[in-house]
Enzyme design. Structure first.
Site, PDB file in Angstrom:
ATOM      1  CG  ASP A  92      35.963  46.479  41.071  1.00 18.80           C
ATOM      2  OD1 ASP A  92      35.324  45.925  40.379  1.00 18.80           O
ATOM      3  OD2 ASP A  92      37.137  46.737  40.722  1.00 18.80           O
TER       4      ASP A  92
ATOM      5  CB  SER B  35      38.404  48.039  33.206  1.00 15.89           C
ATOM      6  OG  SER B  35      37.552  47.316  33.571  1.00 15.89           O
TER       7      SER B  35
ATOM      8  CG  ASN C 101      33.157  42.910  40.855  1.00 18.03           C
ATOM      9  OD1 ASN C 101      33.118  42.836  39.671  1.00 18.03           O
ATOM     10  ND2 ASN C 101      33.958  43.577  41.459  1.00 18.03           N
TER      11      ASN C 101
ATOM     12  CE  LYS D  39      37.681  43.268  39.978  1.00 22.53           C
ATOM     13  NZ  LYS D  39      38.213  44.217  39.355  1.00 22.53           N
TER      14      LYS D  39
END
Length: 443
Positions: free
Chosen positions: A43, A161, A280, A294
């Site tokens: 991110d 994550s 991303n 994102k």
């Protein structure tokens, strides 16, 4: 004592030796084949690096890496979120080809990256490399889908994550466990202190480099940060002007610096390809001057910072505006490492090795790039300077703005995707629309 070998045994030995060597890559010389490190953040936005215009914090080590190689300004990932983006990196193929293009995998998910996919790690391992992943996997937490079954000799990290740590999914009444931490297939900790994740991954990378074998190595350093919840070790708290987010980025920059320093100490930096990029766009960071973030197919969701350095091979201080993607890394690294890609493997990336070595004299061809939304639908396509959007599931307020209109942008003149020129170039709209339909029909 002299041992005599009978003629027929001697011939057998020769045949065996020939058979073994015939299976080896033609240039399997560990002194010449480069080590490969992919440093993959989570991110991190387009403008979350100093040399890309970061504000409120500094990234001197990443900036130095850029000065020693190529910094890309038109580099994309094939998805707006974690799982499909990581799948695309490791396969060189659009995630829709193997049904991993929608949303992300969760602690309650049963699937993962198909074992039929021939990953970058498998390719390199089969061609003489040791392979390791340090950090976040997120391509399936069931044992069959875990890294050691997908081409990696070593795994040190977590299966998904960091926000999934002990998380309760009330919609399905599922309580996820404390974040699992593995060394290979062994669970070594549950719910690790996330303040130290970046530091632990860095120390593991350094240890692996120092204790490497004689083979060239592929190391995939997949950091959890700056995915939320944000965490930094005490040494970096309060370092930046931008609060915890800046502190986290500065620790990631430190991590890059420590790994590079170790490569230099081991006298292997000059023969190591170091790739830095993100999976991303940002959730809370910055993608300026791009539109979106994102989970959105605006450029801010999929155009990311990217740097490739290989001292003595790749020219220094190059800033490239040529269109490139993480899908290109698979065929490119295969070529550079002397690895053979199976003849029946259809890749979506392009071998850009000649461009990396000779960016001033090599021109990359224009080619379409398809943008798949988090819901799995194709929403846009880019070809050259043009980007056509046909719909939006996120990043567009239906209640305030109405139905999303077909939109065309000239990214060379309008990097922020603000000026819709769909009415001025109907022939471009028609051509790109047909390109999208043809690709969807192929899949």
């Amino acid at each position: 004592m002299l041992i005599k070998i009978k003629p027929y045994i001697s011939k057998l030995v020769v045949i065996i030796i020939f058979g073994i060597t015939a299976c080896q890559p033609s240039n399997d010389n560990s002194k010449n084949r480069p080590n490969i490190i992919i440093f993959f953040t989570d991110d991190q936005g387009y403008a979350d690096v100093g040399c890309y215009g970061a504000e409120g914090f500094e990234t001197p080590h990443i900036d130095r890496l850029a000065s020693e190689g190529i910094r890309f300004t038109n580099f994309y990932v094939p998805a707006t979120v974690c799982t499909p983006s990581r799948a695309g990196l490791l396969t060189g193929r659009y995630p829709k080809r193997y049904n991993l293009h929608e949303a992300v995998l969760f602690p309650f998910s049963e699937g993962g990256l198909s074992l039929n996919e021939y990953t970058m790690a498998e390719l390199l391992r089969d061609n003489g490399y040791t392979t390791s992943i340090i950090g976040k996997w997120h391509l399936g937490h069931k044992e069959e889908f875990m890294p050691n079954n997908q081409g990696f000799d070593m795994f040190y990290g977590v299966p998904y994550s960091n926000d999934m740590d002990n998380y309760y999914y009330k919609e399905i009444d599922f309580q996820s466990p404390p974040l699992p931490f593995y060394r290979n297939k062994t669970l070594i900790e549950s719910g690790p202190d996330q303040d130290y994740l970046t530091k632990r991954y860095t120390e593991e990378a350094i240890d692996q480099i120092r204790n490497r074998s004689e083979k060239p190595f592929f190391m995939y350093v997949a950091q959890n940060m700056p995915h939320t919840p944000l965490h930094a070790s005490p040494a970096f708290i309060g370092k930046s002007e931008k609060g915890l987010y800046g502190d986290v980025i500065m620790e990631l920059d430190w991590s890059v610096g420590e790994i590079v320093k170790t490569l230099k100490e081991q006298k292997i930096y000059d023969n190591t390809i170091f790739i830095f990029t993100s999976d991303n766009g940002p959730r809370i960071g910055s993608a300026k001057p791009l539109r979106g973030k994102k989970a959105e197919t605006w450029d801010g969701g999929q155009r990311v910072p990217a740097i490739v350095a290989w001292p003595g091979k790749i020219p220094k201080g190059v800033v490239s505006s040529d269109f490139t993607t993480t899908l290109d890394l698979y065929p490119t690294l295969a070529k550079i490492s002397g690895s053979k890609i199976p003849n029946d493997l259809k890749l979506d990336g392009l071998d850009i090795s000649d461009y990396l070595l000779h960016p001033e004299t090599t021109k990359l061809p224009e080619r379409p790039f398809y943008f798949y939304a988090r819901n799995g639908e194709m929403e846009a396509v880019r070809m050259g300077k043009w980007k056509l959007h046909i719909e939006k599931s996120r990043g567009w307020n239906l209640e305030e703005s109405g139905v999303f209109p077909v939109s065309l942008y000239n990214l060379d003149a309008d990097i922020g995707e603000k000026n819709n020129v769909v009415d001025q170039f109907p022939e471009v709209v028609e051509e790109l629309t047909n390109t999208m339909k043809e690709f969807e029909a192929e899949l």
